[in-house]
Scaffold this motif. Structure first.
Motif, PDB file in Angstrom:
ATOM      1  N   SER A 143       0.826  -1.212   0.000  1.00  0.00           N
ATOM      2  CA  SER A 143       0.000   0.000   0.000  1.00  0.00           C
ATOM      3  C   SER A 143       0.859   1.261   0.000  1.00  0.00           C
ATOM      4  O   SER A 143       0.551   2.239  -0.692  1.00  0.00           O
ATOM      5  CB  SER A 143      -0.933   0.011   1.218  1.00  0.00           C
ATOM      6  N   ALA A 144       1.945   1.243   0.774  1.00  0.00           N
ATOM      7  CA  ALA A 144       2.835   2.408   0.835  1.00  0.00           C
ATOM      8  C   ALA A 144       3.479   2.682  -0.522  1.00  0.00           C
ATOM      9  O   ALA A 144       3.629   3.836  -0.931  1.00  0.00           O
ATOM     10  CB  ALA A 144       3.918   2.187   1.892  1.00  0.00           C
ATOM     11  N   MET A 145       3.817   1.604  -1.230  1.00  0.00           N
ATOM     12  CA  MET A 145       4.436   1.778  -2.550  1.00  0.00           C
ATOM     13  C   MET A 145       3.432   2.315  -3.560  1.00  0.00           C
ATOM     14  O   MET A 145       3.766   3.160  -4.388  1.00  0.00           O
ATOM     15  CB  MET A 145       5.039   0.453  -3.018  1.00  0.00           C
ATOM     16  N   VAL A 146       2.195   1.819  -3.503  1.00  0.00           N
ATOM     17  CA  VAL A 146       1.163   2.306  -4.425  1.00  0.00           C
ATOM     18  C   VAL A 146       0.883   3.779  -4.169  1.00  0.00           C
ATOM     19  O   VAL A 146       0.750   4.585  -5.108  1.00  0.00           O
ATOM     20  CB  VAL A 146      -0.137   1.478  -4.286  1.00  0.00           C
ATOM     21  N   GLN A 147       0.812   4.157  -2.889  1.00  0.00           N
ATOM     22  CA  GLN A 147       0.561   5.559  -2.553  1.00  0.00           C
ATOM     23  C   GLN A 147       1.713   6.457  -2.988  1.00  0.00           C
ATOM     24  O   GLN A 147       1.506   7.618  -3.335  1.00  0.00           O
ATOM     25  CB  GLN A 147       0.336   5.694  -1.043  1.00  0.00           C
TER      26      GLN A 147
END
Length: 311
Positions: free
Chosen positions: A178-182
């Motif tokens: 999720s952190a990478m997508v954000q």
């Protein structure tokens, strides 16, 4: 807008600076307890032929998953806290996400198998010996690993397609999907849509199956005339439900709360995620050791055998 494929990511584990040293010490303590206790439970089950039954094979599987989960996450968390800004090469970062997703998927499905095992044992006791066997459980464990691989690999492939234009610093304590997508600069919904699909398949569906199984088990147990047998059923089910709660509740708090519109600070979010991913592997073997008579007895014999020098 310039986009690029990063060669590395930098983990910036944001926690309360005054609690950083305590957090590092706590994580090291949790890691050591998790590894030792889960390894002990696994060895006791492997060495005691009386414990090599379907339910204990599933408990041994959970112990292995807990060891893998702790080893996959905690050392990097500690390194990120010590370094403040920890550079992680692209490949190992992707691998960590892949392994974590696989462990979570197999873990929730294993909990479902445990609920199904108890369901058949209580609701259909005469059929249990023929339906639930060691071979059946081993085949199911292999099957859920295959299912996890099939569904997790596309998640990993999607990660390799993410373009980045906002730098490579992730405000998390380990490599997180999720952190990478954000952090990416894509507006394509497929990246979060697929994650949502996995959440339904490996998080919500197993939880519903578990709750349904234990509801039916409760109704069936209430009809048992023997008070002793009824208490035994409830005691066993309570042990399993405690493990389910230790896994699901922290994850629900850390991953679903932000989705409901509740705004958490980066420090609070990282703390919840750390607790949700590190504490359950430590608690699971403790719960089984204290609440399961067979494991307590086997642990006692194991230590007595070691004390006597294995003679």
């Amino acid at each position: 807008m310039n986009t690029s494929m990063e060669s590395e990511f930098v983990l910036h584990c944001v926690v309360d600076s005054s609690q950083r040293n305590y957090t590092i010490a706590a994580l090291i303590f949790i890691y050591l307890i998790s590894i030792c206790s889960n390894l002990l439970v696994f060895l006791v089950i492997v060495q005691n032929h009386q414990l090599q039954t379907p339910m204990f094979l599933l408990i041994a599987t959970l112990a292995i998953l807990d060891i893998l989960n702790s080893t996959n996450l905690i050392p990097r968390m500690v390194a990120a806290l010590i370094s403040d800004y920890l550079a992680v090469p692209y490949g190992p970062c992707i691998l960590q996400i892949h392994v974590e997703a696989h462990i979570l998927a197999v873990g929730t499905l294993t909990l479902s198998l445990m609920a199904a095992d108890r369901y058949v044992a209580v609701v259909y006791p005469l059929r249990y010996p023929s339906v639930i066997t060691n071979q059946t459980v081993l085949v199911c464990i292999l099957l859920i690993n295959v299912i996890a691989v099939i569904f997790v690999i596309p998640l990993t492939v999607l990660l390799t397609e993410l373009p980045f234009c906002q730098g490579n610093i992730l405000s998390s304590c380990f490599c997180d999907y999720s952190a990478m997508v954000q952090k990416s600069c894509t507006e394509d919904s497929k990246f979060l849509t697929y994650l949502s699909g996995l959440t339904v398949i490996f998080f919500i569906d197993p939880l519903l199956l578990i709750l349904f199984s234990y509801l039916r088990i409760t109704l069936a147990a209430l009809q048992i005339s023997s008070t002793k047998e009824r208490k035994k059923v409830f005691s066993t089910c309570l042990t399993h439900l405690l493990v389910v709660c230790t896994i699901y509740i922290p994850l629900i708090l850390s991953y679903l709360l932000p989705g409901t519109g509740i705004i958490l600070s980066t420090e609070a979010y990282n703390t919840l995620v750390m607790v949700g991913n590190t504490v359950p592997p430590m608690l699971n073997p403790i719960i089984y050791s204290f609440r399961n008579k067979e494991i307590k007895t086997s642990l006692y014999k194991f230590f007595m055998w070691k004390t006597a020098g294995g003679n």
